[in-house]
Enzyme design. Structure first.
Site, PDB file in Angstrom:
ATOM      1  N   HIS A 192      12.548  -2.358   2.592  1.00 55.05           N
ATOM      2  CA  HIS A 192      11.998  -1.032   2.895  1.00 55.05           C
ATOM      3  C   HIS A 192      12.940   0.035   2.372  1.00 55.05           C
ATOM      4  O   HIS A 192      14.164  -0.104   2.484  1.00 55.05           O
ATOM      5  CB  HIS A 192      11.821  -0.833   4.408  1.00 55.05           C
TER       6      HIS A 192
ATOM      7  N   ASN B 209       8.094  -5.365  -0.489  1.00 51.43           N
ATOM      8  CA  ASN B 209       7.894  -4.214   0.386  1.00 51.43           C
ATOM      9  C   ASN B 209       6.407  -4.176   0.718  1.00 51.43           C
ATOM     10  O   ASN B 209       5.584  -3.783  -0.114  1.00 51.43           O
ATOM     11  CB  ASN B 209       8.332  -2.912  -0.296  1.00 51.43           C
TER      12      ASN B 209
ATOM     13  N   GLU C 199      12.372  -9.217   2.688  1.00 52.43           N
ATOM     14  CA  GLU C 199      11.633  -8.013   3.100  1.00 52.43           C
ATOM     15  C   GLU C 199      12.458  -6.782   2.716  1.00 52.43           C
ATOM     16  O   GLU C 199      13.661  -6.739   2.971  1.00 52.43           O
ATOM     17  CB  GLU C 199      11.430  -8.061   4.623  1.00 52.43           C
TER      18      GLU C 199
ATOM     19  N   ARG D 112       5.125  10.975  -2.625  1.00 58.61           N
ATOM     20  CA  ARG D 112       4.831  10.681  -1.227  1.00 58.61           C
ATOM     21  C   ARG D 112       6.052  10.908  -0.334  1.00 58.61           C
ATOM     22  O   ARG D 112       7.056  10.204  -0.462  1.00 58.61           O
ATOM     23  CB  ARG D 112       4.439   9.202  -1.150  1.00 58.61           C
TER      24      ARG D 112
ATOM     25  N   ARG E 143      12.715   5.186  12.880  1.00 56.04           N
ATOM     26  CA  ARG E 143      11.520   6.024  12.766  1.00 56.04           C
ATOM     27  C   ARG E 143      10.612   5.815  13.983  1.00 56.04           C
ATOM     28  O   ARG E 143      11.109   5.591  15.086  1.00 56.04           O
ATOM     29  CB  ARG E 143      10.824   5.703  11.436  1.00 56.04           C
TER      30      ARG E 143
ATOM     31  N   PRO F 160       0.792  -1.227   0.000  1.00 54.47           N
ATOM     32  CA  PRO F 160       0.000   0.000   0.000  1.00 54.47           C
ATOM     33  C   PRO F 160       0.828   1.282   0.000  1.00 54.47           C
ATOM     34  O   PRO F 160       1.852   1.373   0.673  1.00 54.47           O
ATOM     35  CB  PRO F 160      -0.821  -0.108   1.290  1.00 54.47           C
ATOM     36  N   ASN F 161       0.325   2.219  -0.774  1.00 54.92           N
ATOM     37  CA  ASN F 161       0.853   3.590  -0.872  1.00 54.92           C
ATOM     38  C   ASN F 161       2.165   3.701  -1.651  1.00 54.92           C
ATOM     39  O   ASN F 161       2.639   4.810  -1.906  1.00 54.92           O
ATOM     40  CB  ASN F 161       1.005   4.239   0.524  1.00 54.92           C
TER      41      ASN F 161
ATOM     42  N   TYR G 193      11.170   8.869   1.462  1.00 56.64           N
ATOM     43  CA  TYR G 193      11.168   7.754   0.506  1.00 56.64           C
ATOM     44  C   TYR G 193      11.905   8.045  -0.804  1.00 56.64           C
ATOM     45  O   TYR G 193      12.015   7.157  -1.649  1.00 56.64           O
ATOM     46  CB  TYR G 193       9.720   7.339   0.215  1.00 56.64           C
TER      47      TYR G 193
ATOM     48  N   ALA H 113       2.911  -0.435   5.058  1.00 57.10           N
ATOM     49  CA  ALA H 113       2.436  -0.422   6.445  1.00 57.10           C
ATOM     50  C   ALA H 113       1.909  -1.779   6.904  1.00 57.10           C
ATOM     51  O   ALA H 113       1.862  -2.055   8.112  1.00 57.10           O
ATOM     52  CB  ALA H 113       1.354   0.643   6.614  1.00 57.10           C
TER      53      ALA H 113
HETATM   54  C1  DQA Z   1       8.058   1.398   4.054  1.00 56.32           C
HETATM   55  C2  DQA Z   1       8.103   1.618   5.563  1.00 56.32           C
HETATM   56  C3  DQA Z   1       6.722   1.423   6.186  1.00 56.32           C
HETATM   57  O1  DQA Z   1       6.773   1.660   7.583  1.00 56.32           O
HETATM   58  C4  DQA Z   1       5.727   2.391   5.566  1.00 56.32           C
HETATM   59  O2  DQA Z   1       4.436   2.143   6.084  1.00 56.32           O
HETATM   60  C5  DQA Z   1       5.725   2.324   4.086  1.00 56.32           C
HETATM   61  C6  DQA Z   1       7.001   2.266   3.387  1.00 56.32           C
HETATM   62  C7  DQA Z   1       9.417   1.714   3.396  1.00 56.32           C
HETATM   63  O3  DQA Z   1       9.626   1.273   2.266  1.00 56.32           O
HETATM   64  O4  DQA Z   1      10.247   2.418   3.970  1.00 56.32           O
HETATM   65  O5  DQA Z   1       4.691   2.406   3.442  1.00 56.32           O
HETATM   66  O6  DQA Z   1       7.763   0.033   3.807  1.00 56.32           O
END
Ligand code: DQA
Length: 148
Positions: free
Chosen positions: A100, A74, A98, A18, A107, A10-11, A23, A77
């Site tokens: 990120h 990735n 995994e 964003r 954070r 998501p996102n 990011y 959240a």
């Molecule tokens: C993320 C880190 C997560 O905590 C956050 O909710 C994201 C992006 C990252 O790539 O740094 O959506 O996965």
């Protein structure tokens, strides 16, 4: 050629716009291009999927059992909350890394917990878009191509 899934949650479709200070300024399509370019160099065939829907991410992990040797994921959240994604990763049998962009340990407190981390082979985080290319190199070595 070995095929892998590059899965984004998501996102992450909003990358570029964003919170660029966290990011970075690349869009997801631009990150995918860089991953695809490296994949050509090291002889891996990636398929790219992004969804904002938890169940779709579960379905994509399941579907990849039929064709993928591994995955880079990735989960956004959902990383911090999703038992369904954790169970899916545990179930599929192929290695999942995994990923990120940000260093989630540096954070907010709630980002320090990863539900999926314990069932992934490892985690790459904090290197911006390079987290993806680093994860690709690691996965390629793990599944036996691109290494020595
Ligand atoms: C993320 C880190 C997560 O905590 C956050 O909710 C994201 C992006 C990252 O790539 O740094 O959506 O996965």
């Amino acid at each position: 050629m070995k095929e892998i899934l590059v899965l984004n949650g998501p996102n992450l479709n909003l990358l570029g716009k964003r919170e660029p200070e966290i990011y970075g300024s690349l869009t997801l399509a631009e990150i995918d291009e860089r991953v695809a370019a490296l994949a050509v160099d090291i002889g891996i065939l990636p398929r790219f999927v992004q969804s904002n829907v938890e169940g779709v991410l579960v379905d994509e992990l399941h579907a990849a059992m039929r064709w993928a040797e591994g995955a880079i994921f990735n989960a956004g959240a959902y990383t911090h909350s999703s038992i369904a994604l954790r169970d899916a990763i545990a179930a599929v049998g192929y290695p999942v890394i995994e990923v990120h962009l940000s260093n989630t340990d540096a954070r907010e407190e709630f980002r320090r917990v990863s539900m999926i981390g314990p069932v992934c082979v490892g985690t790459v985080k904090g290197f911006g878009w390079r987290s993806y290319t680093l994860a690709l190199r690691a996965l390629a070595e793990l599944i036996g191509e691109g290494g020595d």
